[in-house]
Design a protein around this motif. Structure first.
Motif, short mmCIF file in Angstrom:
data_model
loop_
_atom_site.label_atom_id
_atom_site.label_comp_id
_atom_site.label_asym_id
_atom_site.label_seq_id
_atom_site.Cartn_x
_atom_site.Cartn_y
_atom_site.Cartn_z
N UNK A 1 -38.53 -12.63 -69.79
CA UNK A 1 -39.88 -12.09 -69.99
C UNK A 1 -40.87 -12.69 -69.00
N UNK A 2 -40.83 -13.99 -68.84
CA UNK A 2 -41.78 -14.68 -67.96
C UNK A 2 -41.63 -14.24 -66.51
N UNK A 3 -40.39 -13.93 -66.10
CA UNK A 3 -40.15 -13.49 -64.73
C UNK A 3 -40.45 -12.00 -64.54
N UNK A 4 -40.79 -11.32 -65.63
CA UNK A 4 -41.11 -9.89 -65.54
C UNK A 4 -39.91 -9.01 -65.29
N UNK A 5 -38.72 -9.48 -65.69
CA UNK A 5 -37.51 -8.69 -65.50
C UNK A 5 -37.52 -7.52 -66.47
N UNK A 6 -37.22 -6.36 -65.94
CA UNK A 6 -37.36 -5.13 -66.73
C UNK A 6 -36.15 -4.22 -66.55
N UNK A 7 -36.19 -3.09 -67.21
CA UNK A 7 -35.12 -2.09 -67.17
C UNK A 7 -34.75 -1.78 -65.72
N UNK A 8 -33.47 -1.93 -65.41
CA UNK A 8 -32.98 -1.59 -64.07
C UNK A 8 -32.92 -2.75 -63.12
N UNK A 9 -33.62 -3.84 -63.40
CA UNK A 9 -33.52 -5.03 -62.56
C UNK A 9 -32.13 -5.65 -62.73
N UNK A 10 -31.68 -6.36 -61.70
CA UNK A 10 -30.35 -6.96 -61.74
C UNK A 10 -30.42 -8.48 -61.74
N UNK A 11 -29.54 -9.08 -62.53
CA UNK A 11 -29.39 -10.54 -62.50
C UNK A 11 -27.89 -10.84 -62.41
N UNK A 12 -27.58 -12.06 -61.97
CA UNK A 12 -26.19 -12.48 -61.83
C UNK A 12 -25.96 -13.72 -62.68
N UNK A 13 -24.88 -13.71 -63.45
CA UNK A 13 -24.49 -14.90 -64.20
C UNK A 13 -22.97 -15.02 -64.16
N UNK A 14 -22.45 -15.97 -64.89
CA UNK A 14 -21.02 -16.26 -64.91
C UNK A 14 -20.37 -15.68 -66.16
N UNK A 15 -19.11 -15.27 -66.08
CA UNK A 15 -18.44 -14.78 -67.29
C UNK A 15 -17.97 -15.89 -68.22
N UNK A 16 -17.87 -17.13 -67.71
CA UNK A 16 -17.43 -18.24 -68.56
C UNK A 16 -18.65 -18.95 -69.13
N UNK A 17 -19.10 -18.41 -70.24
CA UNK A 17 -20.28 -18.91 -70.93
C UNK A 17 -20.33 -18.25 -72.29
N UNK A 18 -21.16 -18.78 -73.16
CA UNK A 18 -21.47 -18.05 -74.38
C UNK A 18 -22.29 -16.82 -73.99
N UNK A 19 -22.09 -15.71 -74.67
CA UNK A 19 -22.67 -14.44 -74.25
C UNK A 19 -24.20 -14.46 -74.16
N UNK A 20 -24.85 -15.42 -74.79
CA UNK A 20 -26.32 -15.49 -74.74
C UNK A 20 -26.84 -15.59 -73.31
N UNK A 21 -26.07 -16.20 -72.41
CA UNK A 21 -26.52 -16.35 -71.02
C UNK A 21 -26.79 -14.99 -70.39
N UNK A 22 -25.97 -14.01 -70.74
CA UNK A 22 -26.18 -12.64 -70.26
C UNK A 22 -27.13 -11.87 -71.18
N UNK A 23 -26.96 -12.04 -72.48
CA UNK A 23 -27.74 -11.26 -73.44
C UNK A 23 -29.24 -11.48 -73.31
N UNK A 24 -29.64 -12.72 -73.01
CA UNK A 24 -31.06 -13.03 -72.91
C UNK A 24 -31.78 -12.15 -71.90
N UNK A 25 -31.06 -11.67 -70.90
CA UNK A 25 -31.64 -10.82 -69.87
C UNK A 25 -31.41 -9.34 -70.17
N UNK A 26 -30.35 -9.04 -70.91
CA UNK A 26 -30.16 -7.67 -71.37
C UNK A 26 -31.28 -7.25 -72.31
#
Length: 387
Positions: free
Chosen positions: A67-92
């Motif tokens: 939210x603070x970075x203003x990430x919105x629908x259609x923006x892309x972020x990169x993370x790792x698959x070896x993590x608890x899913x929250x690392x990805x979900x927080x940006x979804x």
């Protein structure tokens, strides 16, 4: 022989912790009180960051960063698959498209060579954020990430939920605490009971950017402010304004009291965890097990002690038969049905998938006794001898 169960992780609560919570309960505040600001100030000072914002959990911390970075629908972020899913979900949650990057086979962290391969295939600014995970307590190379961020135009959000107290040495010989944000824009932490600092649930975001800090704090509390400098009008001392669609991601005064008490023992916790890790290392040296990676200039926080074995399922079951509850962490996020529905599939990240097939977290927490650890070691060696 140990006749009680041994878990892979657990909280450590002292009488001092209990008294800190009791004092909070006896005070005038249960939810929003002075202990939150105190905990924030202490945590920021420990890490060397300008700001710390305490929140309800680590997932909330990640969402607030998006939210603070203003990430919105259609923006892309990169993370790792070896993590608890929250690392990805927080940006979804804000509509971001999550792109995964495979891991390094030694550190189990995001492979920065592979990250650069992803980045160079698209124009600068294609990816709004990169979200590495300091998996098991081992810090990512934030200095190299900063160079990549400057070249390719993305924000760095470090998921350090496993790594309070970890540190790394940069190319200038300077020690950097994870969360000090010398190279990262934002860093997230969790205070879940199995983590280094336990507040029941809880989390934090640290940053050195005053604008990001202001937005994190605003979104944490319904998007509401009473700050006179931010208000569009001034009706009186009661007046407040909702300026953004925020969330109730606040931590309580009781939790902050516990957090401040636990923070006092963080250095001891890191030291004890490393002592336990060295004992495991010595006991398993020369066996077929793959042991955690080490590098000079790194302080490993050892949230987890991960081994790899060709017979993970058999060892997992054998340990459970002996009331040792080792754990598998993590199932690759891209293989979850939700992310499969978005187009990811098995085979996309072979290193992460190979890691998952062999990984096992042995008991690792500062109150693990010598006798308990000896029992764990004995049973692992028994399995290897009889295998």
């Amino acid at each position: 022989m140990i006749d009680h169960p041994i878990s892979y992780g657990r909280q450590y609560i002292t009488e001092e912790d209990i008294q800190a919570v009791v004092e909070a309960l006896k005070s005038d505040y249960m939810t929003q009180g002075p202990r939150i600001a105190k905990f924030e100030k202490e945590f920021a000072a420990y890490l060397g960051s300008r700001y710390a914002c305490m929140v309800s959990n680590g997932t909330a911390a990640l969402h607030l960063c998006s939210l603070a970075l203003g990430i919105k629908e259609g923006d892309k972020i990169i993370t790792t698959p070896i993590t608890f899913v929250a690392s990805a979900n927080g940006f979804r949650y804000t509509g971001a498209e999550v792109v995964f990057c495979d891991i390094d086979p030694d550190t189990y962290l995001m492979d920065l060579d592979k990250l650069e391969e992803i980045l160079c295939k698209s124009p600068r600014g294609t990816y709004k954020a990169v979200v590495p995970v300091d998996f098991a307590g081992y810090p990512i190379d934030e200095e190299r990430l900063r160079h990549l961020a400057e070249e390719y135009g993305f924000a760095i959000v470090v998921d350090a939920c496993h790594a309070p107290g970890a540190s790394f040495t940069d190319s200038k010989g300077n020690k950097n605490m994870v969360g000090g944000c010398q190279y990262a824009d934002l860093t997230c932490f969790s205070f879940h009971p199995v983590k280094h600092i336990a507040t029941g649930e809880g989390g934090a975001v640290t940053t050195n950017d005053p604008k990001l800090y202001e937005r994190i704090c605003l979104f944490r509390t319904h998007g509401i402010t009473k700050d006179p400098e931010m208000l569009t009008r001034a009706d009186g001392g009661w007046y407040y304004e909702m300026q953004e669609l925020g969330f109730n991601y606040r931590i309580t005064d009781m939790q902050a009291a516990l957090g401040s008490s636990q923070l006092k023992r963080l250095d001891w916790s890191i030291s004890r965890r490393n002592e336990i890790a060295r004992k495991y290392d010595k006991a398993f040296a020369g066996t077929a097990l793959k042991l955690p990676y080490r590098q000079d200039g790194i302080t490993h926080a050892f949230h987890l002690y991960i081994i790899q074995t060709e017979k993970r399922k058999q060892l997992y079951d054998f340990l459970r038969e002996n009331r040792i509850f080792a754990q598998v962490l993590y199932i690759p996020a891209h293989t979850m049905p939700y992310y499969k529905a978005l187009g990811w599939k098995e085979g996309d990240f072979p290193v992460a998938e190979e890691y998952y097939e062999h990984c096992l977290a042995l008991p690792m927490y500062p109150s693990l006794t010598d006798a308990e650890q000896d029992w764990v070691i004995e049973k692992v060696l028994d399995f290897l001898r009889n295998d």
